[in-house]
Design an enzyme around this catalytic site. Structure first.
Site, PDB file in Angstrom:
ATOM      1  N   HIS A  64       0.832  -1.208   0.000  1.00 22.51           N
ATOM      2  CA  HIS A  64       0.000   0.000   0.000  1.00 22.51           C
ATOM      3  C   HIS A  64       0.866   1.257   0.000  1.00 22.51           C
ATOM      4  CE1 HIS A  64       0.935  -0.157   4.268  1.00 22.51           C
ATOM      5  NE2 HIS A  64       0.461   1.064   4.412  1.00 22.51           N
ATOM      6  N   LYS A 105       9.851  -8.715   5.183  1.00 23.97           N
ATOM      7  CA  LYS A 105      10.840  -9.374   6.045  1.00 23.97           C
ATOM      8  C   LYS A 105      11.581 -10.425   5.247  1.00 23.97           C
ATOM      9  CE  LYS A 105      12.078  -9.135  10.382  1.00 23.97           C
ATOM     10  NZ  LYS A 105      11.968  -7.924  11.217  1.00 23.97           N
TER      11      LYS A 105
HETATM   12  P1  NAD Z   1      20.577 -10.256  17.915  1.00 25.96           P
HETATM   13  O1  NAD Z   1      20.926 -11.408  17.064  1.00 25.96           O
HETATM   14  O2  NAD Z   1      21.450  -9.059  17.913  1.00 25.96           O
HETATM   15  O3  NAD Z   1      20.421 -10.712  19.451  1.00 25.96           O
HETATM   16  C1  NAD Z   1      19.586 -11.713  19.919  1.00 25.96           C
HETATM   17  C2  NAD Z   1      20.163 -12.242  21.238  1.00 25.96           C
HETATM   18  O4  NAD Z   1      19.222 -13.155  21.830  1.00 25.96           O
HETATM   19  C3  NAD Z   1      21.473 -13.022  21.051  1.00 25.96           C
HETATM   20  O5  NAD Z   1      22.433 -12.511  21.964  1.00 25.96           O
HETATM   21  C4  NAD Z   1      21.084 -14.456  21.353  1.00 25.96           C
HETATM   22  O6  NAD Z   1      22.140 -15.231  21.900  1.00 25.96           O
HETATM   23  C5  NAD Z   1      19.953 -14.255  22.360  1.00 25.96           C
HETATM   24  N1  NAD Z   1      19.071 -15.417  22.499  1.00 25.96           N
HETATM   25  C6  NAD Z   1      18.663 -16.277  21.554  1.00 25.96           C
HETATM   26  N2  NAD Z   1      17.836 -17.206  22.077  1.00 25.96           N
HETATM   27  C7  NAD Z   1      17.726 -16.914  23.401  1.00 25.96           C
HETATM   28  C8  NAD Z   1      17.030 -17.503  24.495  1.00 25.96           C
HETATM   29  N3  NAD Z   1      16.257 -18.581  24.336  1.00 25.96           N
HETATM   30  N4  NAD Z   1      17.147 -16.944  25.724  1.00 25.96           N
HETATM   31  C9  NAD Z   1      17.910 -15.852  25.905  1.00 25.96           C
HETATM   32  N5  NAD Z   1      18.592 -15.248  24.897  1.00 25.96           N
HETATM   33  C10 NAD Z   1      18.509 -15.778  23.674  1.00 25.96           C
HETATM   34  O7  NAD Z   1      19.069  -9.880  17.494  1.00 25.96           O
HETATM   35  P2  NAD Z   1      18.329  -8.479  17.663  1.00 25.96           P
HETATM   36  O8  NAD Z   1      18.557  -7.705  16.429  1.00 25.96           O
HETATM   37  O9  NAD Z   1      18.647  -7.904  18.996  1.00 25.96           O
HETATM   38  O10 NAD Z   1      16.797  -8.963  17.612  1.00 25.96           O
HETATM   39  C11 NAD Z   1      16.120  -9.456  18.769  1.00 25.96           C
HETATM   40  C12 NAD Z   1      14.617  -9.344  18.556  1.00 25.96           C
HETATM   41  O11 NAD Z   1      14.274  -7.975  18.299  1.00 25.96           O
HETATM   42  C13 NAD Z   1      14.057 -10.147  17.372  1.00 25.96           C
HETATM   43  O12 NAD Z   1      12.764 -10.578  17.692  1.00 25.96           O
HETATM   44  C14 NAD Z   1      13.980  -9.110  16.268  1.00 25.96           C
HETATM   45  O13 NAD Z   1      13.015  -9.439  15.293  1.00 25.96           O
HETATM   46  C15 NAD Z   1      13.563  -7.885  17.071  1.00 25.96           C
HETATM   47  N6  NAD Z   1      13.846  -6.607  16.410  1.00 25.96           N
HETATM   48  C16 NAD Z   1      15.115  -6.260  16.042  1.00 25.96           C
HETATM   49  C17 NAD Z   1      15.339  -5.016  15.451  1.00 25.96           C
HETATM   50  C18 NAD Z   1      16.727  -4.527  15.110  1.00 25.96           C
HETATM   51  O14 NAD Z   1      16.851  -3.338  14.755  1.00 25.96           O
HETATM   52  N7  NAD Z   1      17.753  -5.325  15.201  1.00 25.96           N
HETATM   53  C19 NAD Z   1      14.264  -4.156  15.195  1.00 25.96           C
HETATM   54  C20 NAD Z   1      12.976  -4.538  15.585  1.00 25.96           C
HETATM   55  C21 NAD Z   1      12.796  -5.769  16.195  1.00 25.96           C
END
Ligand code: NAD
Length: 469
Positions: A64, A105
């Site tokens: 959109h 995504k």
């Molecule tokens: P990342 O890869 O930088 O970090 C994720 C962390 O979570 C890692 O350190 C990993 O070891 C840890 N982890 C994985 N499984 C785990 C568990 N069971 N228990 C505890 N820790 C665990 O990822 P990120 O970019 O920080 O993304 C994290 C979340 O935020 C995701 O859902 C992502 O979709 C969301 N998100 C990220 C962004 C961004 O800008 N990076 C933006 C919006 C949303």
């Protein structure tokens, strides 16, 4: 673990909110549908010479508005349902914070730590090549960004590959966001999602009426916090919450969690992890096995790892009064209903982690305009402020010292402007959602209010196109 698929869970939230709107079913169905999904596989030549087949996806949920926007995830959980769900969340997220993009995504089904840096580079460049071939990337079409398992390094490879393959060199930088600053990135993007999470939580805690309902004092000061996932989002959220006066009592990672009711020093924990490879065994703290850490006593629980963490299995044991969804989809639909009835305040993902896409939008604008924010007005504003200060000095007969002048007459640089735009977005959007809740006599939760807001904005966009008169 819930058996409802992630995309269905998102649609359950959507349907609940859609009932509160008057749009015809066909329009609602169009908003909800995922417009296109591209699943592809390609061979990776590993460093030892063997060949491995890599599976990857890009989903564009809603056209959109163009371009569509959404991160790229590297994880073993990646599948078609997950990318579609995350793309849908992006559509709603962008609408809520008034970022003029559709949702998308991408994902590659790999466990990142199993590959060398050279192999990751080959995977990322080949993934980009496949997207280019099918027009699933481009500054006006589809603009990826970092997500779980990816960061500035992958974004740098993507922009380099895209630039090599396109004729549109003028705008090529805008094909992806979250790039290193030297590769066309913007200052403040790395911290943006975590900073936005902080602003959202701070705003929620600043409303006395809402805190009273939870039996909590107003403000962030002294509130106890547990954070799951110390990656990009979790680490920065924890950092800003600690700086803002909250007490980090629990930190949870892949290998397990640590708990200390007197507080944990985030930087010391990160240093301990760098030295030992884990957060476990941190001096003065108690080790907690996964996934028990989510059940620790605290005021605010910040899941910042992956989806489906708070489910029917553990919802009854959650002690937090506020759940701040920094990750996408950490609370299942069933757990959401249970916790809502129990009176827990859930700050939903589609609002709370929108700081990343907000600053990605600023980065895209910077790339298209080819000028750093603040470049033209910084010195001008500084001069104007100095002139005002000198007029005040004359009027009041008081001379300010150089330190005071420096503090008061400060022209904004790129990072100041980015952080200010982000704060403004997160604060205003929170109040917009609260206003929608109020209009429904507080009978709906923040998530439903957020979906109502998103549905109205996307519906309006379709109707203005004349598709659904
Ligand atoms: P990342 O890869 O930088 O970090 C994720 C962390 O979570 C890692 O350190 C990993 O070891 C840890 N982890 C994985 N499984 C785990 C568990 N069971 N228990 C505890 N820790 C665990 O990822 P990120 O970019 O920080 O993304 C994290 C979340 O935020 C995701 O859902 C992502 O979709 C969301 N998100 C990220 C962004 C961004 O800008 N990076 C933006 C919006 C949303």
């Amino acid at each position: 673990m819930s058996h409802t698929s992630f995309f269905k869970q998102v649609n359950l939230h959507f349907d609940r909110a859609a009932q509160l709107t008057q749009y015809e079913p066909g329009l609602l169905e169009q908003i909800k549908s995922c417009n296109s999904v591209y699943h592809f596989s390609f061979p990776l030549k590993r460093d030892d010479g063997s060949i491995e087949v890599i599976h990857a996806w890009r989903a564009e949920h809603s056209h959109h508005k163009l371009p569509v926007k959404g991160g790229i995830r590297y994880a073993m959980t990646v599948n078609e349902d997950e990318v579609m769900a995350l793309a849908a969340l992006m559509t709603y997220k962008c609408a809520i914070v008034d970022v003029p993009f559709g949702g998308a995504k991408g994902g590659v089904k790999i466990s990142k730590h199993k590959y060398s840096q050279a192999e990751l580079e080959r995977i990322t460049r080949r993934y980009t090549y496949e997207l280019v071939r099918k027009h699933f990337i481009g500054p006006g079409e589809d603009v990826p960004a970092p997500d779980y398992g990816t960061g500035p390094q992958e974004m740098a490879w993507i922009v380099d590959t895209y630039t090599a393959l396109t004729n549109n060199l003028l705008d090529a930088m805008g094909c992806v966001t979250g790039k290193p600053v030297t590769q066309g990135g913007i200052r403040g993007r790395t911290e943006a999602t975590g900073r936005g999470v902080f602003f959202g939580i701070r705003e929620a805690c600043s409303i006395t009426e809402d805190m009273q309902k939870l039996g909590l004092p107003t403000g962030l000061e002294g509130k106890t916090v547990v954070v799951q996932g110390l990656g990009n989002v979790g680490y920065h959220a924890a950092k800003f919450l600690q700086e803002g006066g909250a007490r980090l009592v629990g930190l949870l990672e892949y290998e397990g969690g640590i708990y200390n009711p007197d507080g944990l020093d985030l930087e010391a924990v990160m240093q301990h992890r760098r030295e030992t490879g884990k957060i476990l065994g941190f001096p003065g703290a108690k080790d907690v096995p996964n996934p028990k850490g989510l059940e620790l006593p605290c005021d605010i629980l910040v899941p910042a790892a992956l989806e489906n963490q708070i489910t029917e299995q553990n919802m009854a044991r959650i002690q937090a009064k506020i759940i701040a969804e920094a990750a996408n989809g950490p609370v299942t639909s069933a757990a959401n209903e249970y916790l809502r009835e129990k009176g827990v305040l859930i700050i939903p993902d589609i609002y709370l982690n929108a700081g990343g896409v907000t600053v990605s939008y600023f980065e895209w604008l910077k790339n298209l305009s080819h000028v750093r924010f603040g470049r033209m007005q910084k010195r001008f504003e500084e001069k104007a402020q100095r002139q005002i200060l000198s007029a005040i000095e004359k009027l009041t007969n008081r001379k300010l010292n150089e330190e005071e002048v420096e503090q008061l007459a400060h022209g904004p640089n790129e990072e100041d402007l980015v952080n200010s735009g982000l704060e403004d977005t997160m604060v205003n959007s929170y109040h917009e959602l609260r206003e929608i809740m109020r209009r429904h006599q507080d009978r709906i939760d923040l998530r439903t209010a957020a979906f109502v807001d998103a549905i109205h904005k996307v519906a309006r966009s379709y109707m203005e196109l004349g598709i659904f008169p």
